[in-house]
Enzyme design. Sequence first.
Site, PDB file in Angstrom:
ATOM      1  N   HIS A 165       0.854  -1.191   0.000  1.00 43.41           N
ATOM      2  CA  HIS A 165       0.000   0.000   0.000  1.00 43.41           C
ATOM      3  C   HIS A 165       0.888   1.238   0.000  1.00 43.41           C
ATOM      4  CE1 HIS A 165      -4.036   1.653   0.546  1.00 43.41           C
ATOM      5  NE2 HIS A 165      -3.465   2.622   1.243  1.00 43.41           N
ATOM      6  N   ASP A 187     -14.167   3.271   7.367  1.00 43.35           N
ATOM      7  CA  ASP A 187     -13.087   3.976   6.655  1.00 43.35           C
ATOM      8  C   ASP A 187     -13.571   4.464   5.292  1.00 43.35           C
ATOM      9  OD1 ASP A 187     -10.319   4.812   5.973  1.00 43.35           O
ATOM     10  OD2 ASP A 187     -10.606   3.265   4.459  1.00 43.35           O
ATOM     11  N   ARG A 216     -13.029  12.926   4.121  1.00 47.50           N
ATOM     12  CA  ARG A 216     -11.736  13.610   4.277  1.00 47.50           C
ATOM     13  C   ARG A 216     -11.276  14.214   2.966  1.00 47.50           C
ATOM     14  NH1 ARG A 216      -8.170   9.128   5.810  1.00 47.50           N
ATOM     15  NH2 ARG A 216      -6.495  10.647   5.808  1.00 47.50           N
ATOM     16  N   SER A 265      -6.711   4.699   8.708  1.00 47.36           N
ATOM     17  CA  SER A 265      -7.417   4.419   7.461  1.00 47.36           C
ATOM     18  C   SER A 265      -6.746   3.251   6.733  1.00 47.36           C
ATOM     19  CB  SER A 265      -7.399   5.684   6.584  1.00 47.36           C
ATOM     20  OG  SER A 265      -7.671   5.380   5.250  1.00 47.36           O
ATOM     21  N   LYS A 313      -8.086  -1.166   6.742  1.00 50.38           N
ATOM     22  CA  LYS A 313      -8.342  -1.945   5.511  1.00 50.38           C
ATOM     23  C   LYS A 313      -7.384  -3.121   5.408  1.00 50.38           C
ATOM     24  CE  LYS A 313      -7.851   1.678   2.724  1.00 50.38           C
ATOM     25  NZ  LYS A 313      -8.186   3.036   3.105  1.00 50.38           N
TER      26      LYS A 313
END
Length: 451
Positions: free
Chosen positions: A85, A164, A171, A186, A190
């Site tokens: 990520h 989220d 956001r 966040s 996930k």
Amino acid sequence: MNALDLIAAKRDGLPLSGEAVSFLVRAFTRGDLPDYQMSAFLMAVCLRGMDEAETASLTRAMLESGVRLSWDAPGEAGLRVGDKHSTGGVGDKTSFLVGPLAAACGVAVPMIAGRGLGHTGGTVDKLEAVPGLCAELPLARLTAQVREIGLAISGQTPEIAPADGRIYALRDVTCTVESIPLIAASIMSKKLAEGLQALVMDVKCGRGAFMREEERARELARTIARIGAAHGVAVTALVTAMDQPLGVAAGNAVEIEEACALLRGERPEGCEDVRALSLELAGHLVFGAGAALSVQEARAMAARALQSGRAFEIFCRMAAAQGGDAALLRRPGLLPQARERLLLRAPRAGFVTRCDALGLGKACVRLGAGRSVLGERVDPAAGILLLAKEGDRVAAGEPLAELRASSPERLDAALSLAAEAYGVGEEMPVLGRLVRGVLSSLPGGGVSTRS
Ligand code: URA
């Protein structure tokens, strides 16, 4: 508990208990806390921060708003599951290489990715530039595909950290992205929901990153690694520079084209940073998931998977399984093409001293490759091709970049931003290292740091 009291407490800089954080997240997810109150809370967190315990509580509350995948069905003993990520950048298409590379090295990758956030591009928006490709897979299809092919890349399903999903969208349009606890919670809500053993993080720092200063990026990396360790996930976080875009394409289809060229084993000019970073991230992921005895060995395995075309085949199988026309990935120029193009030219001769990722990311949004309001449709063909990057020598009038959009108005809207993003000067700039540091979670909960 009263939501207004909790928002006021955070506004005044007081730490919130785990119950209080969980109360707010649950109320918001149920629809009992309106968007405007959650927005006020998020802004208070942005300005006042959260300590480690609050950040852990926020992560847990968002994780528990949905399901957590498990990979222990009969016959799955020994299945290695990992993911990659990024905290978000411009021109960052490394997910399209790291996912298939890891899968080719024996690590199953259920990649839950996001859409563009602010000036940064989103993996899901980019994937959807492949005609027919569905990047919003139902959970059962995602897990079946990971079991069959070793890779699925999809947006957040309603079952994965739904809190989220809603907070992230809010956001994006309330200037509350740039906060270490909010970003860490966040991402990790996930990623923990995916049931991973290993996670490699690309934590960006610099002009085009949400964390401009390297020290803040390191703090984010440490926070993420600690959350991972507390949940038994081996996390390695690379802190990498995002001052100028990665590679030569920024947008949607243009980035998929660049990733495919690299996956086909080509070495296009200006793309070496994407290739090197992808191999580095894949190496740490494959090692972290236990599929190699050292990072060096894992990097070499990933390089072989790239060279042999095995990773590209996995990417094509994934695209086809998700409904995409994989034949369009095998040759350049077949993905959606923009009707309107405009060259940005060097105002003088010299060296490119600045190729600013933030300015170019904003220009991409104006071209239509990203969104300025919630839910806006993105243009798959819009984007920028960088024809010169920092350190390149250019003649006066030589093209610096090509802007692509569906209308001349869009090109006009982006031109001044793109022009301001470039600097041309007499002196060759000093080019910094791409990878600035590597932080790894330790089984006991600590974090080790290299460089
Ligand atoms: N990526 C995420 O998933 N969340 C953030 O807040 C920022 C980047």
